[in-house]
Scaffold this motif. Sequence first.
Motif, short mmCIF file in Angstrom:
data_model
loop_
_atom_site.label_atom_id
_atom_site.label_comp_id
_atom_site.label_asym_id
_atom_site.label_seq_id
_atom_site.Cartn_x
_atom_site.Cartn_y
_atom_site.Cartn_z
N GLU A 303 26.88 -30.95 -24.59
CA GLU A 303 27.08 -29.54 -23.99
C GLU A 303 28.23 -29.13 -24.90
N LEU A 304 28.11 -27.87 -25.45
CA LEU A 304 29.11 -27.44 -26.43
C LEU A 304 30.20 -26.60 -25.65
N ALA A 305 31.55 -27.37 -26.07
CA ALA A 305 32.69 -26.63 -25.26
C ALA A 305 32.74 -25.36 -25.50
N TRP A 306 33.48 -24.71 -24.60
CA TRP A 306 33.42 -23.16 -24.53
C TRP A 306 34.10 -22.76 -25.58
N TRP A 307 35.07 -23.55 -26.24
CA TRP A 307 35.91 -22.64 -27.25
C TRP A 307 35.25 -22.87 -28.71
N ILE A 308 34.30 -23.47 -28.81
CA ILE A 308 33.83 -24.08 -30.13
C ILE A 308 33.16 -22.87 -30.79
N LEU A 309 32.14 -22.14 -30.10
CA LEU A 309 31.39 -20.98 -30.70
C LEU A 309 32.45 -19.90 -31.08
N PRO A 310 33.48 -19.44 -30.23
CA PRO A 310 34.49 -18.47 -30.78
C PRO A 310 35.30 -18.87 -31.58
N LEU A 311 35.66 -20.16 -31.86
CA LEU A 311 36.56 -20.43 -33.05
C LEU A 311 35.67 -20.56 -34.34
N GLY A 312 34.16 -20.86 -34.37
CA GLY A 312 33.43 -20.84 -35.50
C GLY A 312 33.48 -19.04 -35.93
N GLY A 313 33.32 -18.46 -34.96
CA GLY A 313 32.84 -16.97 -35.25
C GLY A 313 34.26 -16.21 -35.69
N LEU A 314 35.25 -16.85 -35.31
CA LEU A 314 36.77 -16.15 -35.59
C LEU A 314 36.93 -16.69 -37.03
N GLY A 315 36.74 -18.10 -37.47
CA GLY A 315 36.79 -18.51 -38.88
C GLY A 315 35.95 -17.84 -39.87
N ILE A 316 34.63 -17.41 -39.56
CA ILE A 316 33.87 -16.67 -40.35
C ILE A 316 34.55 -15.29 -40.58
N VAL A 317 34.95 -14.82 -39.76
CA VAL A 317 35.45 -13.30 -39.75
C VAL A 317 36.75 -13.32 -40.63
N VAL A 318 37.64 -14.18 -40.50
CA VAL A 318 38.92 -14.28 -41.29
C VAL A 318 38.52 -14.70 -42.59
#
Length: 422
Positions: A303-318
Amino acid sequence: MDIIASHGSMLVLIAAAVGFFMAYGIGANDVANAMGTSVGSKALTIKQAIIIAMIFEFAGAYLAGGEVTSTIRKGIIDAAPFADIPELMVLGMISALFAAGTWLLLASALGWPVSTTHSIIGAIIGFALVAVGSEAIQWGKVAGIVGSWIVTPAISGFIAYLIFMSAQKLIFDTDKPLTNAKRFVPFYMGLAGFVMSLVTIKKGLKHIGINLGTFEGYALAIGIAVLIGLIGKVFIARMKMDPNADKQMQFNNVEKVFAVLMVLTACCMAFAHGSNDVANAIGPLAAVVNIVENNGEMAKKAELAWWILPLGGLGIVVGLAVLGKKVIKTIGEGITHLTPSRGFAAELAAASTVVIASGTGLPISTTQTLVGAVLGVGMARGIAALNMGVIRNIVVSWVITLPVGAALAIVIFYILRSVFGV
């Protein structure tokens, strides 16, 4: 096993940091692909492109990023040889992320649109070779992915060529380009809406607990496409244009209509890119989290931990906001002269190809997809329309990405092993 027991939390923190670093590199290098054509054709300013990309990249990564992740995480290398030495898998994935992120940062600074997918796959192959040997690498899967690097630019180039030529035949090469634009452009808008809604329905809604059957999914996508087409029709009808103006003036007005379409396809491409390429950053990170949480056991279905996708999305944006401008310039202005109609054809073709690939779980390179599409549009105007010097540099940077990723990962892997005493 003991470093996982004793340093588990620290390893997850390090993995999260390098996962963010890799996502930052993806934002700096790859998101430029989604926005380069819009900026190059003057449909959007750099600032507008970055704002649009931030919203849609994050949405794509967060809503639809789970499917491709599994291919990256368990498709390239076989986990079985690591079963007794899971700490090597953990250190290897961390070094792969760090290596790929470093190469992306360097390429972005030079304005080279390289492939984030190549970077991470090269890095994963590199550490696996020195950790357990070549038998851990699924060479069949690697060959399939390498094959896709040739096939996808060809597919997107072909689709872009068809879209561009259809616009030429139906609109630009007619006696009344403006009248025909009002008639046909809503169909192009509907097509773009269909592609974008299909990837959302097929991939995104699963992650928020909505599962639609194939029929319902397609029915909803067609409904959204029709709605967007109708809105486009109303919007275009309201644009003040003189149907009796000279041909050049009519062409300029038609390009204005396509500029509106470019904004739609830019959103479409950014969303599709976020859904496909966030996997390059979060796939290895998810593998580390999974091993640490299971005390060294490699679970078959993680299972993907809940914080992994938002972390990836945030990194891309920055990454996009800080360092995205150079590659945007290469894609948008370096390869061939783009107008909104040409840029639209390239972007819609690339988005369609990314959607097809994401649906099948194949980690394609969006860079190559988009460069292929821009080349397709350029080829429609003849070989002289292409800047061969820029294309040569791009191809060279593609070729060296795999070995550079592998070499960096090997060096970082050895450093990590000595630091943790494994």
